[in-house]
Scaffold this motif. Structure first.
Motif, PDB file in Angstrom:
ATOM      1  N   GLU A   1     -12.491   5.355 -10.737  1.00  0.00           N
ATOM      2  CA  GLU A   1     -13.184   4.330 -11.527  1.00  0.00           C
ATOM      3  C   GLU A   1     -14.235   4.933 -12.437  1.00  0.00           C
ATOM      4  OE1 GLU A   1     -14.702   1.399  -8.880  1.00  0.00           O
ATOM      5  OE2 GLU A   1     -12.707   0.707  -8.242  1.00  0.00           O
TER       6      GLU A   1
ATOM      7  N   ASP B   1      -7.365  10.733 -13.166  1.00  0.00           N
ATOM      8  CA  ASP B   1      -6.548   9.982 -12.215  1.00  0.00           C
ATOM      9  C   ASP B   1      -6.824   8.485 -12.381  1.00  0.00           C
ATOM     10  OD1 ASP B   1      -5.339   8.809  -9.998  1.00  0.00           O
ATOM     11  OD2 ASP B   1      -6.168  10.230  -8.551  1.00  0.00           O
TER      12      ASP B   1
ATOM     13  N   ARG C   1     -14.685  14.610  -5.889  1.00  0.00           N
ATOM     14  CA  ARG C   1     -13.275  14.325  -5.656  1.00  0.00           C
ATOM     15  C   ARG C   1     -12.406  15.415  -6.289  1.00  0.00           C
ATOM     16  NH1 ARG C   1      -8.869  11.126  -7.715  1.00  0.00           N
ATOM     17  NH2 ARG C   1      -7.879   9.848  -6.084  1.00  0.00           N
TER      18      ARG C   1
ATOM     19  N   TRP D   1       1.646   6.728  -6.836  1.00  0.00           N
ATOM     20  CA  TRP D   1       0.534   7.622  -7.160  1.00  0.00           C
ATOM     21  C   TRP D   1       0.963   9.086  -7.072  1.00  0.00           C
ATOM     22  CZ3 TRP D   1      -3.021  10.285  -3.507  1.00  0.00           C
ATOM     23  CH2 TRP D   1      -4.101  10.894  -4.169  1.00  0.00           C
TER      24      TRP D   1
ATOM     25  N   TRP E   1      -6.760   6.222 -10.369  1.00  0.00           N
ATOM     26  CA  TRP E   1      -7.482   5.688  -9.214  1.00  0.00           C
ATOM     27  C   TRP E   1      -8.979   5.964  -9.288  1.00  0.00           C
ATOM     28  CZ3 TRP E   1      -4.428   6.357  -3.962  1.00  0.00           C
ATOM     29  CH2 TRP E   1      -3.244   5.617  -4.041  1.00  0.00           C
TER      30      TRP E   1
ATOM     31  N   GLU F   1       2.355   1.772  -3.389  1.00  0.00           N
ATOM     32  CA  GLU F   1       1.343   2.226  -4.336  1.00  0.00           C
ATOM     33  C   GLU F   1       1.095   3.724  -4.184  1.00  0.00           C
ATOM     34  OE1 GLU F   1      -2.622   0.728  -3.595  1.00  0.00           O
ATOM     35  OE2 GLU F   1      -3.012   0.594  -5.749  1.00  0.00           O
ATOM     36  N   TRP F   2       1.076   4.193  -2.954  1.00  0.00           N
ATOM     37  CA  TRP F   2       0.878   5.619  -2.724  1.00  0.00           C
ATOM     38  C   TRP F   2       2.053   6.434  -3.241  1.00  0.00           C
ATOM     39  CZ3 TRP F   2      -2.579   8.989   0.039  1.00  0.00           C
ATOM     40  CH2 TRP F   2      -3.823   8.419   0.280  1.00  0.00           C
TER      41      TRP F   2
ATOM     42  N   SER G   1       0.826  -1.204   0.000  1.00  0.00           N
ATOM     43  CA  SER G   1       0.000   0.000   0.000  1.00  0.00           C
ATOM     44  C   SER G   1       0.862   1.256   0.000  1.00  0.00           C
ATOM     45  CB  SER G   1      -0.923  -0.005   1.224  1.00  0.00           C
ATOM     46  OG  SER G   1      -1.616   1.215   1.343  1.00  0.00           O
TER      47      SER G   1
ATOM     48  N   GLU H   1     -13.170   2.869   1.324  1.00  0.00           N
ATOM     49  CA  GLU H   1     -12.031   1.988   1.555  1.00  0.00           C
ATOM     50  C   GLU H   1     -12.261   1.030   2.716  1.00  0.00           C
ATOM     51  OE1 GLU H   1      -8.492   4.313   1.873  1.00  0.00           O
ATOM     52  OE2 GLU H   1      -8.810   5.302  -0.065  1.00  0.00           O
TER      53      GLU H   1
END
Length: 295
Positions: A183, A179, A189, A157, A181, A153-154, A150, A245
């Motif tokens: 979907e 982005d 956002r 990003w 991330w 991944e950040w 994790s 999350e």
């Protein structure tokens, strides 16, 4: 309206607290500006998540100001608070900052409302200092360890952000649509991230240092936090967005572990529950607040 109140966190870090109201509660006698509310007004302190800022709570805080002294805190490294290059960004530092802020603002015993990392800070303080916290709302934060994958991944990003952004419209579009991330398009956002950008000579950049955000995050992603949950003695509400999350099974286990835990969920909301669906968010937490009362 909102007014800024400067407080001092651990290690002398200057923190910006923001009191919200329409209009702010005032004391005709003009006493201490950090405490000029009618006697008996209960306090609520709102804590944003990683990369957030106090202004993300504006809608919630103004709504709460009808019966609470509602204050939101820019935590260290965020918003208008200090971002010391060599400062501490440990879990203890964040928790100690909130403890110090409550004392200086005269808010305790307080209702703590936290989103994501701010929720973790809130329940860790409630476990450490039960005398300071009369109620707790945890918004979309996991108690389980997230691990090294994790964190990696950040880091990737953050590196993918097309900085600087030429305009705020570009910020909104990238975080709301482009982005990887994302979907599906999420205008809320985009607005959320537009609030944490500031204009610089070459364009728009975040008001925080991404490296400081990673340093903050690495102090909690490798550990589970169930033990502190079990030590929270006040009434506590766990809130999740259905597309957030925090999964339902983990949220319900958190409720089970909390000695006085309750559960709520908000439909059509992702991780930014209070920002995605502000009216549904308020409806989800209002019964809990009503049960707490204002004594």
């Amino acid at each position: 309206m909102a007014r800024r109140i400067d407080v001092t966190g651990t290690g002398g870090v200057r923190l910006a607290a923001w009191e919200f109201g329409d209009p702010p509660k005032t004391d005709p006698a003009g006493s201490d500006p950090a405490r000029d509310v009618p006697d008996g007004s209960p306090g609520v302190l709102l804590l944003h998540g990683l990369m957030g800022r106090a202004s993300h709570w504006a809608s919630t805080a103004r709504w709460l100001s009808g019966r609470y002294r509602a204050v939101a805190l820019d935590q260290r490294g965020h918003g208008r608070s200090d971002k010391p290059p060599q400062g501490s960004f440990t879990r203890d530092a964040y928790v100690d900052d909130v403890e110090a802020a409550l004392d200086q603002l005269g808010l305790a015993p307080v209702v703590l409302i936290g989103h994501a990392m701010g929720a973790l800070t809130a329940w860790q303080l409630a476990a450490k200092r039960p005398d300071l916290v009369r109620g707790l709302i945890i918004c979309d934060m996991r108690a389980s360890a997230l691990g090294a994958a994790s964190q990696h991944e950040w880091a990737q990003w953050f590196a993918s952000w097309p900085l600087p952004f030429a305009t705020l419209a570009d910020v909104r579009k990238w975080f709301g649509e482009d982005d990887p991330w994302v979907e599906r398009p999420n205008p809320a956002r985009g607005e959320f991230y537009a609030e944490v950008m500031a204009e610089s000579p070459d364009g728009w950049r975040p008001v925080f240092d991404p490296e400081q955000m990673l340093r903050s995050r690495e102090t909690w992603v490798y550990d589970a936090h169930w033990e502190e949950l079990a030590q929270v003695r006040c009434p506590a509400l766990v809130v999740r967005g259905l597309d957030g999350e925090l999964g339902r099974a983990e949220a319900q286990e958190m409720v089970r572990v909390l000695p006085r835990g309750q559960y709520a969920e908000v439909a059509d909301a992702g991780h930014l529950v209070h920002y995605d669906q502000p009216e549904a968010w308020r409806a989800a937490i209002e019964p809990f607040l009503d049960a707490l009362g204002t004594d």
